[in-house]
Design a protein around this motif. Structure first.
Motif, PDB file in Angstrom:
ATOM      1  N   UNK A  27       0.775  -1.387  -0.144  1.00 20.72           N
ATOM      2  CA  UNK A  27       0.066  -0.081  -0.077  1.00 20.72           C
ATOM      3  C   UNK A  27       0.838   1.344   0.059  1.00 20.72           C
ATOM      4  N   UNK A  28       0.922   1.944  -1.076  1.00 21.58           N
ATOM      5  CA  UNK A  28       1.908   3.194  -1.414  1.00 21.58           C
ATOM      6  C   UNK A  28       1.057   4.355  -1.045  1.00 21.58           C
ATOM      7  N   UNK A  29      -0.326   4.286  -0.662  1.00 22.27           N
ATOM      8  CA  UNK A  29      -0.990   5.371  -0.024  1.00 22.27           C
ATOM      9  C   UNK A  29      -2.196   5.853  -1.448  1.00 22.27           C
ATOM     10  N   UNK A  30      -3.345   6.264  -1.200  1.00 19.57           N
ATOM     11  CA  UNK A  30      -4.033   7.105  -1.863  1.00 19.57           C
ATOM     12  C   UNK A  30      -3.917   8.449  -1.983  1.00 19.57           C
ATOM     13  N   UNK A  31      -4.553   8.882  -2.894  1.00 18.05           N
ATOM     14  CA  UNK A  31      -4.091  10.142  -3.338  1.00 18.05           C
ATOM     15  C   UNK A  31      -4.434  11.399  -2.509  1.00 18.05           C
ATOM     16  N   UNK A  32      -3.477  11.429  -1.595  1.00 20.49           N
ATOM     17  CA  UNK A  32      -3.688  12.645  -0.712  1.00 20.49           C
ATOM     18  C   UNK A  32      -2.264  12.933  -0.208  1.00 20.49           C
ATOM     19  N   UNK A  33      -2.037  14.421  -0.056  1.00 17.84           N
ATOM     20  CA  UNK A  33      -0.817  14.974   0.491  1.00 17.84           C
ATOM     21  C   UNK A  33      -0.521  14.689   1.972  1.00 17.84           C
ATOM     22  N   UNK A  34       0.488  13.890   2.130  1.00 21.53           N
ATOM     23  CA  UNK A  34       0.929  13.120   3.518  1.00 21.53           C
ATOM     24  C   UNK A  34       2.162  13.863   4.014  1.00 21.53           C
ATOM     25  N   UNK A  35       3.034  14.401   3.257  1.00 21.91           N
ATOM     26  CA  UNK A  35       4.371  15.165   3.728  1.00 21.91           C
ATOM     27  C   UNK A  35       4.862  16.133   2.717  1.00 21.91           C
ATOM     28  N   UNK A  36       5.398  17.435   3.710  1.00 24.44           N
ATOM     29  CA  UNK A  36       5.941  18.437   2.932  1.00 24.44           C
ATOM     30  C   UNK A  36       7.608  18.542   3.407  1.00 24.44           C
ATOM     31  N   UNK A  37       8.017  18.028   4.617  1.00 21.49           N
ATOM     32  CA  UNK A  37       9.164  18.296   4.841  1.00 21.49           C
ATOM     33  C   UNK A  37      10.173  17.526   4.027  1.00 21.49           C
ATOM     34  N   UNK A  38      11.241  18.152   3.311  1.00 21.98           N
ATOM     35  CA  UNK A  38      11.876  17.426   2.319  1.00 21.98           C
ATOM     36  C   UNK A  38      13.006  16.232   3.216  1.00 21.98           C
ATOM     37  N   UNK A  39      12.956  16.210   4.315  1.00 22.50           N
ATOM     38  CA  UNK A  39      13.498  15.089   5.028  1.00 22.50           C
ATOM     39  C   UNK A  39      12.585  13.831   5.030  1.00 22.50           C
ATOM     40  N   UNK A  40      11.346  13.979   5.212  1.00 22.19           N
ATOM     41  CA  UNK A  40      10.372  12.953   5.006  1.00 22.19           C
ATOM     42  C   UNK A  40      10.357  12.319   3.537  1.00 22.19           C
ATOM     43  N   UNK A  41      10.402  13.258   2.740  1.00 30.32           N
ATOM     44  CA  UNK A  41      10.042  13.047   1.291  1.00 30.32           C
ATOM     45  C   UNK A  41      11.270  12.206   0.751  1.00 30.32           C
ATOM     46  N   UNK A  42      12.543  12.782   1.071  1.00 30.17           N
ATOM     47  CA  UNK A  42      13.839  12.059   0.703  1.00 30.17           C
ATOM     48  C   UNK A  42      13.684  10.757   1.406  1.00 30.17           C
ATOM     49  N   UNK A  43      13.319  10.445   2.574  1.00 34.18           N
ATOM     50  CA  UNK A  43      13.158   9.064   2.963  1.00 34.18           C
ATOM     51  C   UNK A  43      12.256   8.311   2.404  1.00 34.18           C
ATOM     52  N   UNK A  44      11.065   8.772   1.819  1.00 34.27           N
ATOM     53  CA  UNK A  44      10.002   7.837   1.191  1.00 34.27           C
ATOM     54  C   UNK A  44      10.765   7.711  -0.327  1.00 34.27           C
ATOM     55  N   UNK A  45      11.498   8.667  -0.876  1.00 33.14           N
ATOM     56  CA  UNK A  45      11.877   8.296  -2.200  1.00 33.14           C
ATOM     57  C   UNK A  45      13.032   7.005  -2.025  1.00 33.14           C
ATOM     58  N   UNK A  46      14.086   7.198  -1.183  1.00 33.53           N
ATOM     59  CA  UNK A  46      15.004   6.190  -1.159  1.00 33.53           C
ATOM     60  C   UNK A  46      14.513   4.987  -0.403  1.00 33.53           C
ATOM     61  N   UNK A  47      13.472   4.864   0.084  1.00 35.46           N
ATOM     62  CA  UNK A  47      12.754   3.571   0.239  1.00 35.46           C
ATOM     63  C   UNK A  47      11.950   2.886  -0.695  1.00 35.46           C
ATOM     64  N   UNK A  48      11.761   3.482  -1.805  1.00 33.38           N
ATOM     65  CA  UNK A  48      10.726   3.105  -2.649  1.00 33.38           C
ATOM     66  C   UNK A  48      11.552   2.486  -3.975  1.00 33.38           C
ATOM     67  N   UNK A  49      11.250   1.059  -4.191  1.00 36.64           N
ATOM     68  CA  UNK A  49      11.574   0.381  -5.233  1.00 36.64           C
ATOM     69  C   UNK A  49      11.321   0.736  -6.589  1.00 36.64           C
ATOM     70  N   UNK A  50      10.199   1.714  -6.635  1.00 37.76           N
ATOM     71  CA  UNK A  50       9.725   2.097  -8.137  1.00 37.76           C
ATOM     72  C   UNK A  50      10.403   3.280  -8.450  1.00 37.76           C
TER      73      UNK A  50
END
Length: 268
Positions: A166-189
């Motif tokens: 479950x990658x999440x439904x279409x809603x804004x969840x995070x704005x902090x660049x640290x959170x967004x970068x964490x999500x990016x590097x943990x995503x196999x896609x």
């Protein structure tokens, strides 16, 4: 090999060899329409406003612009939505199998549609592999399609998928660049680049956000191939594209610890 491992293996590196421009993988959308309405679709297809099927001529024109400014593309995956919705798909496949700059062509289907004889014949090529995903009872024609593909000597990977993340439904969840970068590097896609209507997106979800008027891609997150005029310009654009530490669309996705295992293909 799992789909996750496949996407995070050798194809995860952008390669520059001898000044050439070599791209590992691109997902080509031939339609944003789908035969299913999966609530947790990774590409958010059920939530796309005004879904459309792209004409074969427009797809080929955009591909010609792409191939004119690169040296090699290892693998291109045709998907949708559901690609067999596009009645002109055979013309696109016929064009792609002739491209010397393309190594491998995938066609990814959800097993709900039996394609036309013309499309079947176009896939009878050593360069083509069909990824047939069976989402339980939703893929009502998957077994029949599998037999048709085998009978026509078409290379097929029959994947009986029982669960998704479950990658999440279409809603804004995070704005902090640290959170967004964490999500990016943990995503196999994060290395599955979407090619929609002449634009190469770092993530297919960026296309949906832009299409729906929710968020524009950030700088360097999208390349319009029709604005590229030579290989050097493409090379520079791709360097910036690949060097990103995160993209804005990551703020709309779940963090790794929230990507629970869910049943495949739950319908809206």
């Amino acid at each position: 090999m799992s789909r996750e491992l496949y996407y995070s293996s050798i194809f995860c590196v952008f390669i520059l060899i001898g000044g050439g421009v070599i791209i590992p993988h691109i997902d080509l959308s031939v339609t944003t329409k789908c035969s299913l309405k999966c609530k947790n679709c990774t590409q958010w297809n059920p939530y796309i406003h005004n879904p459309q099927t792209f004409s074969s001529q427009s797809i080929i024109n955009n591909l010609e612009k792409l191939f004119a400014n690169i040296d090699y593309l290892f693998r291109l995956a045709i998907l949708g939505g559901e690609p067999f919705i596009n009645n002109e798909l055979a013309d696109v496949i016929d064009y792609l199998v002739k491209q010397k700059k393309l190594g491998m062509l995938l066609v990814i289907t959800n097993g709900t549609i039996i394609p036309s004889e013309k499309i079947i014949n176009s896939m009878r090529n050593d360069k083509v592999q069909v990824w047939l995903d069976k989402y339980g009872n939703n893929s009502k024609k998957a077994d029949e399609l599998h037999e048709i593909l085998l009978a026509n000597d078409i290379n097929v990977w029959f994947d009986r998928i029982h669960s998704w993340l479950d990658f999440g439904l279409i809603s804004k969840k995070y704005s902090d660049p640290k959170d967004i970068e964490e999500i990016f590097y943990s995503c196999y896609l994060r290395h599955c680049f979407g090619f929609y209507d002449g634009k190469l997106y770092r993530c297919s979800r960026s296309y949906v956000l832009e299409n729906n008027g929710l968020e524009q891609p950030g700088e360097y997150e999208c390349i319009d191939v029709n604005a590229i005029h030579d290989k050097r310009q493409m090379q520079l654009a791709l360097k910036k594209f690949y060097a990103l530490d995160y993209i804005k669309a990551c703020g709309w996705c779940n963090k790794k610890e929230d990507r629970r295992v869910i049943p495949t293909g739950e319908q809206l």
